[in-house]
Design an enzyme around this catalytic site. Sequence first.
Site, PDB file in Angstrom:
ATOM      1  CE  LYS A 125      38.380  39.366  48.946  1.00  0.00           C
ATOM      2  NZ  LYS A 125      36.913  39.478  48.974  1.00  0.00           N
TER       3      LYS A 125
HETATM    4  C1  PLP Z   1      36.089  38.516  48.370  1.00  0.00           C
HETATM    5  C2  PLP Z   1      34.713  38.361  48.880  1.00  0.00           C
HETATM    6  C3  PLP Z   1      33.938  37.207  48.606  1.00  0.00           C
HETATM    7  C4  PLP Z   1      34.447  36.086  47.723  1.00  0.00           C
HETATM    8  O1  PLP Z   1      35.503  35.367  48.290  1.00  0.00           O
HETATM    9  P1  PLP Z   1      36.433  34.426  47.378  1.00  0.00           P
HETATM   10  O2  PLP Z   1      37.565  34.050  48.255  1.00  0.00           O
HETATM   11  O3  PLP Z   1      36.874  35.290  46.231  1.00  0.00           O
HETATM   12  O4  PLP Z   1      35.624  33.276  46.941  1.00  0.00           O
HETATM   13  C5  PLP Z   1      32.685  37.109  49.164  1.00  0.00           C
HETATM   14  N1  PLP Z   1      32.171  38.098  49.927  1.00  0.00           N
HETATM   15  C6  PLP Z   1      32.868  39.228  50.200  1.00  0.00           C
HETATM   16  C7  PLP Z   1      32.237  40.285  51.023  1.00  0.00           C
HETATM   17  C8  PLP Z   1      34.155  39.402  49.692  1.00  0.00           C
HETATM   18  O5  PLP Z   1      34.845  40.523  49.958  1.00  0.00           O
END
Ligand code: PLP
Length: 486
Positions: A124
């Site tokens: 993120k």
């Molecule tokens: C947010 C997240 C996901 C999922 O990603 P999306 O964009 O919601 O599909 C997968 N793995 C981790 C570690 C995350 O923080």
Amino acid sequence: MRYHSTRGHPSTPGFSDILLGGLAPDGGLYLPEHYPHVSEHELSSWRGLTYAELAAEILKKFASDIPVADLEALTAKTYTAQAYCNGRVDQDASQITPLRTLEQSEGRQLILQSLSNGPTLAFKDMAMQLLGNLFEYTLQKQSGELNIFGATSGDTGSAAEYAMRGKRGIRVFMLSPHQKMSAFQSAQMFSLQDPNIFNIAVEGVFDDCQDMVKAVSNDLAFKEKQKIGTVNSINWARVVAQVIYYFRGYLSATSNNQQQVSFTVPSGNFGNICAGHIARMMGLPIRKLIVATNENDVLHEFFQTGVYRVRKSAETLHTSSPSMDISKASNFERFVFDLLDGDSARVAALFKKVETHGGFNLSGRAGSDGDEFAKVGNFGFGSGKSTHQDRLKTIRDADTRYRLTIDTHTADGIKVAREHWEPQIPMIVLETALPAKFNETIREALGRDAERPAGFEHIESLPQRFDVMAPDVAEIKRYIAQHTGL
Ligand SMILES: *Cc1c(COP(=O)(O)O)cnc(C)c1O
């Protein structure tokens, strides 16, 4: 470049207009009026670029209302080796999202692309760090202020706080369930001492936090007066920022544009893989986009059957890949819009049906809402599912075969990638977090702790700054007003 709502609202705002917002006025999501096409020549010319330069080239196509020189300065400031140096020692931080070949046999290649070398050790950061700089830039131009208000059970909240800390004109108010996050995750957030970051531990569960955010968001007068904004996964700029690393991954894994690659993406809200879909629509030679889910398999079910059925809270499981524990996939509507060839009236009807009937059916069978499931393959999509047992097995397997500790979400990705990799087509799995964040499961799988990147060794013993609050909407409103002075 103008944007429009997936549900057909007549307004067509620009990139900067939707940067600080969330949903379109009709409840739809924003998409560009057309996807910019990347020519073969252009793709070749991008091969030699740094990550920051590549990011600027891609952003120029989407953020046409920001001067090119400013975009270049913003990406250069964001994508530095210094900000993305949390990776393992064997990786080159200046690459920002380095690739590592895990396995190569009989013409098949399995590659891991690291996306979790940013300050909070999860993918993120890739988008949120850029968002922090874009927000600051836009607010300075308008002499504006923004108060970001959200709820988190882990990765999103900390990524937002690390992106916004110390930024002029921005405050972050983040709710989290009191004593429900891992010690590591709360320490990451609560140890921030920046005066513009406010952590509020709510005496309740994550749903209580989310209900408080919803209640405040529904009070439009309060929201306007307090200049409340969000940074949730439907934010368009976040999606665009994620498009960049699909290009980077492709360019690093290939030597000419005739080659194709596939991606497997550990998925929850469909934000990450939606960016892959957009990269593919822009002409990036992606063969397959594989959605990997955990036990919360809303998306896997759709990609196997054409039925989209959202889950109730009670049906949503708490798993060992918690950032993928979703009941519905908030970005999925963007793909459905393309699958329905831009028929916004039908998109609006389908997502109305999600609210009234808990889902829709595009299987083409009697009584269904359409037959577009048959076209899913044209968009390269496939899917797979991974369970706690699979996760443990894959973590052990990666430890033995690659001498690599992988996190639980990435393990879901690798498990599913193995079911879909093909000869001659490199399969790139997106690594979405470092294992230190989910140490409990690493211990269960390997009988030892995950290694921690430098600087995180004693994070739990740092002084913490947070306020505890009952799940009380009036109270949080008072708290926000008191700290903004608005
Ligand atoms: C947010 C997240 C996901 C999922 O990603 P999306 O964009 O919601 O599909 C997968 N793995 C981790 C570690 C995350 O923080």
